[in-house]
Enzyme design. Sequence first.
Site, PDB file in Angstrom:
ATOM      1  N   HIS A  81       0.842  -1.194   0.000  1.00 17.28           N
ATOM      2  CA  HIS A  81       0.000   0.000   0.000  1.00 17.28           C
ATOM      3  C   HIS A  81       0.884   1.253   0.000  1.00 17.28           C
ATOM      4  CE1 HIS A  81      -3.061   2.866   0.632  1.00 17.28           C
ATOM      5  NE2 HIS A  81      -3.729   2.334   1.621  1.00 17.28           N
ATOM      6  N   HIS A  90      -1.631  -0.155 -10.965  1.00 17.91           N
ATOM      7  CA  HIS A  90      -2.483   0.256  -9.860  1.00 17.91           C
ATOM      8  C   HIS A  90      -3.767  -0.539  -9.993  1.00 17.91           C
ATOM      9  CE1 HIS A  90      -4.969   2.888  -7.337  1.00 17.91           C
ATOM     10  NE2 HIS A  90      -3.844   3.349  -6.835  1.00 17.91           N
ATOM     11  N   ASP A 143       3.517   7.113  -6.723  1.00 20.82           N
ATOM     12  CA  ASP A 143       4.706   6.950  -5.901  1.00 20.82           C
ATOM     13  C   ASP A 143       5.979   6.721  -6.700  1.00 20.82           C
ATOM     14  OD1 ASP A 143       3.626   7.312  -3.318  1.00 20.82           O
ATOM     15  OD2 ASP A 143       2.530   5.454  -3.634  1.00 20.82           O
TER      16      ASP A 143
END
Lengths: 378, 378
Positions: free
Chosen positions: A222, A261, A314
């Site tokens: 996560h 994702h 990220d």
Amino acid sequence: MIEDVKINRGLKGIYFERSGVSHIDGGKGELLYRGYTIHDLAENATFEEVCYLLIHGELPNTDELAAFDAELKAGRELPDAVYDIIRSAKDGHPMDVLRTAVSALAALEPTSQEVGEAAFIRNGLRLTAQVPMIIAAHEAIRNGREPVMADKNLSHAANWLWMLKGEKPSEEAAKLADVDFILHAEHGANASAFAARVTVGTEANLHGAMVTALSTLAGPAHGGAAEDVMKMVHEIGTPDKAAEYVKTKRKAREAVTGFGHRVYRAEDPRARHMREGVRKLGAEMGAPEWYEILQAVVDAMKPYSRHGLNVNVDFYSGVIYQLHGIPMDLYVPIFAIGRMPGWIIQCVEQQRQNILIRPLTLYNGPDKRDWITLGDRA
Amino acid sequence: MIEDVKINRGLKGIYFERSGVSHIDGGKGELLYRGYTIHDLAENATFEEVCYLLIHGELPNTDELAAFDAELKAGRELPDAVYDIIRSAKDGHPMDVLRTAVSALAALEPTSQEVGEAAFIRNGLRLTAQVPMIIAAHEAIRNGREPVMADKNLSHAANWLWMLKGEKPSEEAAKLADVDFILHAEHGANASAFAARVTVGTEANLHGAMVTALSTLAGPAHGGAAEDVMKMVHEIGTPDKAAEYVKTKRKAREAVTGFGHRVYRAEDPRARHMREGVRKLGAEMGAPEWYEILQAVVDAMKPYSRHGLNVNVDFYSGVIYQLHGIPMDLYVPIFAIGRMPGWIIQCVEQQRQNILIRPLTLYNGPDKRDWITLGDRA
């Protein structure tokens, strides 16, 4: 026993609630907070405005923003016992220390026990102010320094960098941290927000739900992507080695970190704002190679992007933290600073028409069998 | 935006995984742990045997049980820093203090960071031993006493009562606590176990998942029923007032606490073992009135039982704790002591074929709209 029921592994594609907070169009790669595109917000808004927007549903006017900002700044205080607890646990991972301190605040601040929408918002804003303080205090304490006290004149992002570094950040550095928080502020029923909703479903208070969210964000699948990307960048070393790295990974059918994702099939719309930040910051700081390595990885991954393998938010944020000299184990805690308003409003929504969240597992164990006395067991 | 999807509120009736741990037949009122009925286990097994059964899938033979028991007893130790943290947070609710201490153990014991089945079981057993120590130490500290050190010669249940009271419990009292733990040991994908699975889904470690479970159990709609029943019994006062109390509640369409369960339509099969315990303990201690009040409430509720309103497990447990002189705010922590093996094995199952648990919310907020500059907002 029933055997023909459908098992929805990972609850993939299952809708459990309506939410008016954010809209993700995974196919188009679009993210809206309360109707505003993430691009407009990243380019024009402050984190404080985005917090207000997420929590109250509309952008604040000048007076509303001033009052909201004052409440957020007033929350910049921690009981002495929290510092004691951080000292006791200082050698732990920053996420474990952060979660322990937030959990302790539930025991230390009696208002944490209040429930209902107004209490959730009040306690949530206070925690939003306290979370960066805890992280910065722990970073100071584990390095043998005294924690830097919060400055109630600075913005949320600038105060964070001030407490972390003990020096006033440049306008650009504060802006980049602010954008990073905006991009991480909310993302629907992701695992941490969903787990927090499950906690609220039992009529728990907000502090309990935030502790659940922190536990869940701490999992590498996560919140850990920024750290993993940074490790990958170090492993690759120079831009010319990126193509070989990607080829080897794909041959071994291993994932390349920072790509893909659960929800997005197109590029994660948050990525571009971080990409530009990495490029500019790297150039300014005389360290353009990180950006170049990342872009070489992106180029090498292009043949696979038809599988929905595009960069996620990220992919770039780790390098920004690295350029700021922030240790890798603070990357997930920084994610948590940004995500606070999203978690809070998801919990507020959950408690409005609350229901216990309790799905089922299908039993596949032994049929009913007879008890065997200890001495008779094989 | 999609509008014709099904919203599964509370994820009611949604299967998300297979599990071989426990089987609940809500219609028949049957509960199996690994194929053994809860009745056989409550009447014949010890909590240690049930822990082994839940975690390893089969009842242990004599050698296996001895080794397992030795590991559980060896876990009865806490770092000094945990006592410091309990002292810092001593005025908080016992569930908040327990959760803070478990969270701190993740920061204090480096083995907590290990993942995988063997690590989950090892860390889980250690936490199973530590959780009652934390609760008893907090109870001592908040009452100005020194914590009672664990006795490694006593059973799990007897050691709990020893640490709590500072005197060796009678065989009957230890047996009743043991049965109470067995009845609470596992119950499928209830909210706390499910939330813990969501945390594990992100590849978090077991300590993180246990913190999530504790946050979620703390909600009054999950772990709070025993306390609510005890408050109701005090409010009713004498058996002859029970019928009037129930009538008033039902007229106002308010729930009578301790009745009904998301899964059971028949009587919760765990209730009967606690009922008998209340009756016997009350008679022995010269306080039969609690049992009589409870039974008068059951009689008054009979007309409503066709709606599936039967007593659940927590209807009787509060009175047992009260007869033992245990303060009401320890009822949920006691539930947690019992539930440890269930949470552990659910997390072990989750990580075996792990998947991110991430359902969806359906967006019902504003359509895409244009950014408005601060000065232009109404």
